[in-house]
Design an enzyme around this catalytic site. Sequence first.
Site, PDB file in Angstrom:
ATOM      1  N   ASP A  10      86.260  22.634  59.916  1.00 26.58           N
ATOM      2  CA  ASP A  10      87.393  22.136  59.123  1.00 26.58           C
ATOM      3  C   ASP A  10      87.175  22.388  57.631  1.00 26.58           C
ATOM      4  OD1 ASP A  10      89.849  21.001  58.769  1.00 26.58           O
ATOM      5  OD2 ASP A  10      89.174  18.927  58.991  1.00 26.58           O
TER       6      ASP A  10
ATOM      7  N   ASN B  55      88.880  24.979  55.760  1.00 30.12           N
ATOM      8  CA  ASN B  55      89.127  26.345  55.263  1.00 30.12           C
ATOM      9  C   ASN B  55      90.195  26.353  54.168  1.00 30.12           C
ATOM     10  OD1 ASN B  55      87.363  27.203  57.196  1.00 30.12           O
ATOM     11  ND2 ASN B  55      88.915  28.137  58.536  1.00 30.12           N
ATOM     12  N   GLY B  56      91.259  25.579  54.413  1.00 33.50           N
ATOM     13  CA  GLY B  56      92.377  25.535  53.460  1.00 33.50           C
ATOM     14  C   GLY B  56      91.929  24.949  52.131  1.00 33.50           C
TER      15      GLY B  56
ATOM     16  N   HIS C 128      90.468  31.049  55.857  1.00 34.19           N
ATOM     17  CA  HIS C 128      90.240  31.319  57.290  1.00 34.19           C
ATOM     18  C   HIS C 128      89.369  32.566  57.470  1.00 34.19           C
ATOM     19  CE1 HIS C 128      92.828  28.079  58.287  1.00 34.19           C
ATOM     20  NE2 HIS C 128      93.953  28.673  57.946  1.00 34.19           N
TER      21      HIS C 128
ATOM     22  N   SER D 215      95.696  22.608  69.962  1.00 32.41           N
ATOM     23  CA  SER D 215      97.038  22.642  70.550  1.00 32.41           C
ATOM     24  C   SER D 215      98.057  22.039  69.577  1.00 32.41           C
ATOM     25  CB  SER D 215      97.052  21.921  71.902  1.00 32.41           C
ATOM     26  OG  SER D 215      96.384  20.690  71.801  1.00 32.41           O
TER      27      SER D 215
ATOM     28  N   ARG E  48     101.713  24.176  62.155  1.00 32.13           N
ATOM     29  CA  ARG E  48     101.541  24.770  60.817  1.00 32.13           C
ATOM     30  C   ARG E  48     102.601  25.842  60.560  1.00 32.13           C
ATOM     31  NH1 ARG E  48      95.197  24.769  59.369  1.00 32.13           N
ATOM     32  NH2 ARG E  48      94.799  22.677  60.150  1.00 32.13           N
TER      33      ARG E  48
ATOM     34  N   LEU F 180      72.633  33.323  74.463  1.00 28.41           N
ATOM     35  CA  LEU F 180      73.476  32.242  73.937  1.00 28.41           C
ATOM     36  C   LEU F 180      74.863  32.243  74.600  1.00 28.41           C
ATOM     37  CD1 LEU F 180      73.788  30.162  71.478  1.00 28.41           C
ATOM     38  CD2 LEU F 180      74.880  32.060  70.283  1.00 28.41           C
TER      39      LEU F 180
HETATM   40  C1  IPE Z   1      90.924  20.395  63.785  1.00 30.29           C
HETATM   41  O1  IPE Z   1      91.223  20.525  62.437  1.00 30.29           O
HETATM   42  C2  IPE Z   1      91.226  21.683  64.504  1.00 30.29           C
HETATM   43  C3  IPE Z   1      90.373  22.813  64.210  1.00 30.29           C
HETATM   44  C4  IPE Z   1      89.310  22.790  63.438  1.00 30.29           C
HETATM   45  C5  IPE Z   1      90.729  24.048  64.863  1.00 30.29           C
HETATM   46  P1  IPE Z   1      92.638  20.066  61.840  1.00 30.29           P
HETATM   47  O2  IPE Z   1      92.589  20.402  60.399  1.00 30.29           O
HETATM   48  O3  IPE Z   1      93.734  20.660  62.632  1.00 30.29           O
HETATM   49  O4  IPE Z   1      92.613  18.502  62.100  1.00 30.29           O
HETATM   50  P2  IPE Z   1      93.435  17.325  61.413  1.00 30.29           P
HETATM   51  O5  IPE Z   1      94.882  17.696  61.490  1.00 30.29           O
HETATM   52  O6  IPE Z   1      92.965  17.229  59.998  1.00 30.29           O
HETATM   53  O7  IPE Z   1      93.082  16.102  62.206  1.00 30.29           O
HETATM   54  C1  IPE Z   2      90.153  24.568  59.743  1.00 34.28           C
HETATM   55  O1  IPE Z   2      90.527  24.542  58.414  1.00 34.28           O
HETATM   56  C2  IPE Z   2      90.713  25.753  60.494  1.00 34.28           C
HETATM   57  C3  IPE Z   2      91.798  25.410  61.421  1.00 34.28           C
HETATM   58  C4  IPE Z   2      92.244  24.219  61.685  1.00 34.28           C
HETATM   59  C5  IPE Z   2      92.426  26.533  62.102  1.00 34.28           C
HETATM   60  P1  IPE Z   2      91.916  23.942  57.952  1.00 34.28           P
HETATM   61  O2  IPE Z   2      92.931  25.041  57.957  1.00 34.28           O
HETATM   62  O3  IPE Z   2      92.279  22.741  58.750  1.00 34.28           O
HETATM   63  O4  IPE Z   2      91.585  23.521  56.462  1.00 34.28           O
HETATM   64  P2  IPE Z   2      92.076  22.215  55.706  1.00 34.28           P
HETATM   65  O5  IPE Z   2      91.693  21.043  56.559  1.00 34.28           O
HETATM   66  O6  IPE Z   2      93.556  22.347  55.536  1.00 34.28           O
HETATM   67  O7  IPE Z   2      91.335  22.253  54.413  1.00 34.28           O
HETATM   68 MG    MG Z   3      91.905  20.759  58.571  1.00 27.94          MG
END
Ligand code: IPE
Ligand code: IPE
Ligand code: MG
Length: 255
Positions: free
Chosen positions: A30, A32-33, A47, A76, A81, A141
């Site tokens: 979690d 990346n954004g 990403h 899921s 998004r 692995l």
């Molecule tokens: C969980 O992260 C899903 C993945 C890492 C693929 P999210 O960013 O989607 O989770 P929430 O919405 O913050 O709970």
């Molecule tokens: C995790 O990073 C990747 C996925 C859920 C696909 P996010 O895209 O959720 O990044 P934030 O949480 O918005 O920073």
């Molecule tokens: Mg996230």
Amino acid sequence: MTARPERIQDVSQAAGEERPLPKHVAFIMDGNGRWAKSRGLARTEGHRRGLEALRGVVRHAGKIGVEVVTFFSFSSENWRRPQQEVSFLMTLLRRFMQRDLSELHEANVRIRIIGEREDLEPGIRSLLEEAESLTKDNTGLTLVVAFNYGSRDEIVRAARKLSLKVAAGELTADQITEDAVSEALDTSGLPDPDLLIRTSGEIRLSNFLLWQSAYTEFHFSPLNWPDFDETAFDRAIADYCGRDRRFGGLSAKVV
Ligand code: IPE
Ligand code: IPE
Ligand code: MG
């Protein structure tokens, strides 16, 4: 592949005694954004860098002797998004399966995909199936990719599978045991995760491995996923090695 070390050095320092390494480590990748936003970059760049971090973690896991790693790459619920971000994530998965497959296969990595496949484009589905079938006999692995994965969805699909067997007379209600449920899940045959790591400071499961993590140890890292490197991974493992896993019983120290 090098032999799996039974112990890790840091363990004895962290816990005052030696503990076994985790066999299965699961990751909620979690942040990346937020990583991208803090640098004035597009979320997609986060990403892309996140995929590089995943490659580093896979290499390191193989090196230190972890047997199974699971990565939550698309939930899921992530369909909620913006369309542009969803399609970028699909492209990234396609790229990973195309570009990294031969290298992973050569490194004796076995690939498993968990999650609902019906909703995916046929092109992506066949790439996932090819990766699984090409690497199915590998003995190194195990790399599990959770894509279009939601734990509740997985449990519902398992319940449907079992109920169809009962309706067909292949199974009695009494035969629905914990083992039977585990076997009906996408993770069938895999050990439960010993350690689950979530990055970015969020402290929740977000519908990941709910059944499988009944006795998993959790490690929450403040780092955003693209910054999660070998050192951070080692730190999480040392943290795990200092835990006292009791599984409802009593600590070995108490007995
Ligand atoms: C969980 O992260 C899903 C993945 C890492 C693929 P999210 O960013 O989607 O989770 P929430 O919405 O913050 O709970
Ligand atoms: C995790 O990073 C990747 C996925 C859920 C696909 P996010 O895209 O959720 O990044 P934030 O949480 O918005 O920073
Ligand atoms: Mg996230």
